[in-house]
Design a protein around this motif. Sequence first.
Motif, PDB file in Angstrom:
ATOM      1  N   ARG A  45     107.638 119.370   0.896  1.00 52.27           N
ATOM      2  CA  ARG A  45     109.119 120.290   0.275  1.00 52.27           C
ATOM      3  C   ARG A  45     109.109 120.393  -1.024  1.00 52.27           C
ATOM      4  O   ARG A  45     109.268 121.685  -1.325  1.00 52.27           O
ATOM      5  N   ASN A  46     108.303 119.728  -2.126  1.00 53.94           N
ATOM      6  CA  ASN A  46     108.013 120.334  -3.279  1.00 53.94           C
ATOM      7  C   ASN A  46     107.038 120.716  -3.770  1.00 53.94           C
ATOM      8  O   ASN A  46     106.358 120.735  -4.891  1.00 53.94           O
ATOM      9  N   PHE A  47     105.830 121.210  -2.430  1.00 60.23           N
ATOM     10  CA  PHE A  47     104.437 121.460  -3.237  1.00 60.23           C
ATOM     11  C   PHE A  47     104.387 122.050  -4.684  1.00 60.23           C
ATOM     12  O   PHE A  47     103.782 122.060  -4.880  1.00 60.23           O
ATOM     13  N   VAL A  48     105.331 123.233  -4.380  1.00 57.99           N
ATOM     14  CA  VAL A  48     105.243 124.196  -5.392  1.00 57.99           C
ATOM     15  C   VAL A  48     105.684 123.526  -6.677  1.00 57.99           C
ATOM     16  O   VAL A  48     105.389 123.790  -8.288  1.00 57.99           O
ATOM     17  N   PHE A  49     107.037 122.786  -6.803  1.00 58.72           N
ATOM     18  CA  PHE A  49     107.115 122.042  -7.934  1.00 58.72           C
ATOM     19  C   PHE A  49     106.744 121.121  -8.474  1.00 58.72           C
ATOM     20  O   PHE A  49     105.964 120.620  -9.259  1.00 58.72           O
ATOM     21  N   ILE A  50     105.339 120.423  -7.567  1.00 62.15           N
ATOM     22  CA  ILE A  50     104.636 120.004  -8.358  1.00 62.15           C
ATOM     23  C   ILE A  50     103.649 120.520  -9.015  1.00 62.15           C
ATOM     24  O   ILE A  50     103.001 120.225  -9.940  1.00 62.15           O
ATOM     25  N   ILE A  51     102.979 121.537  -8.596  1.00 59.31           N
ATOM     26  CA  ILE A  51     101.991 122.529  -8.920  1.00 59.31           C
ATOM     27  C   ILE A  51     102.842 123.577 -10.668  1.00 59.31           C
ATOM     28  O   ILE A  51     101.694 122.643 -11.490  1.00 59.31           O
ATOM     29  N   LEU A  52     104.150 123.186 -10.530  1.00 57.20           N
ATOM     30  CA  LEU A  52     104.259 124.078 -11.683  1.00 57.20           C
ATOM     31  C   LEU A  52     104.845 122.856 -12.401  1.00 57.20           C
ATOM     32  O   LEU A  52     104.122 122.386 -14.415  1.00 57.20           O
ATOM     33  N   LEU A  53     104.985 121.658 -12.329  1.00 54.86           N
ATOM     34  CA  LEU A  53     104.749 120.538 -13.006  1.00 54.86           C
ATOM     35  C   LEU A  53     103.091 120.101 -13.795  1.00 54.86           C
ATOM     36  O   LEU A  53     103.344 120.016 -14.876  1.00 54.86           O
ATOM     37  N   VAL A  54     102.253 120.400 -12.593  1.00 55.84           N
ATOM     38  CA  VAL A  54     101.575 119.785 -12.875  1.00 55.84           C
ATOM     39  C   VAL A  54     100.061 121.044 -14.518  1.00 55.84           C
ATOM     40  O   VAL A  54     100.201 121.400 -15.034  1.00 55.84           O
ATOM     41  N   LEU A  55     100.551 122.548 -14.345  1.00 58.92           N
ATOM     42  CA  LEU A  55     100.992 123.784 -14.165  1.00 58.92           C
ATOM     43  C   LEU A  55     101.522 123.681 -16.611  1.00 58.92           C
ATOM     44  O   LEU A  55     100.617 124.430 -17.509  1.00 58.92           O
TER      45      LEU A  55
END
Length: 81
Positions: A45-55
């Motif tokens: 559900r939150n894959f995009v937000f997790i990627i943005l968080l890491v980046l």
Amino acid sequence: MNSYLDQVYSLYYQFLNYFPAQYHGIVSLVLAGLLVLAIYKVIKRNFVFIILLVLLLPQAVPILKSVWESTVQLLQFLIKR
């Protein structure tokens, strides 16, 4: 952090005491499966937000590693029981 895990383990043992001893392994496997499913749904559900968080937040990487290690440790504990 260690006292937090001790509290989780204590609650888990109390929960296991509600079941007969021969079902402890099955209950642990079911709980581990439900935990994996819940983590999968959150990541999906939150894959995009997790990627943005890491980046965007390089400091988040050690925090996420710590969370992941704690989750893996908890899963190993559940499967071991």
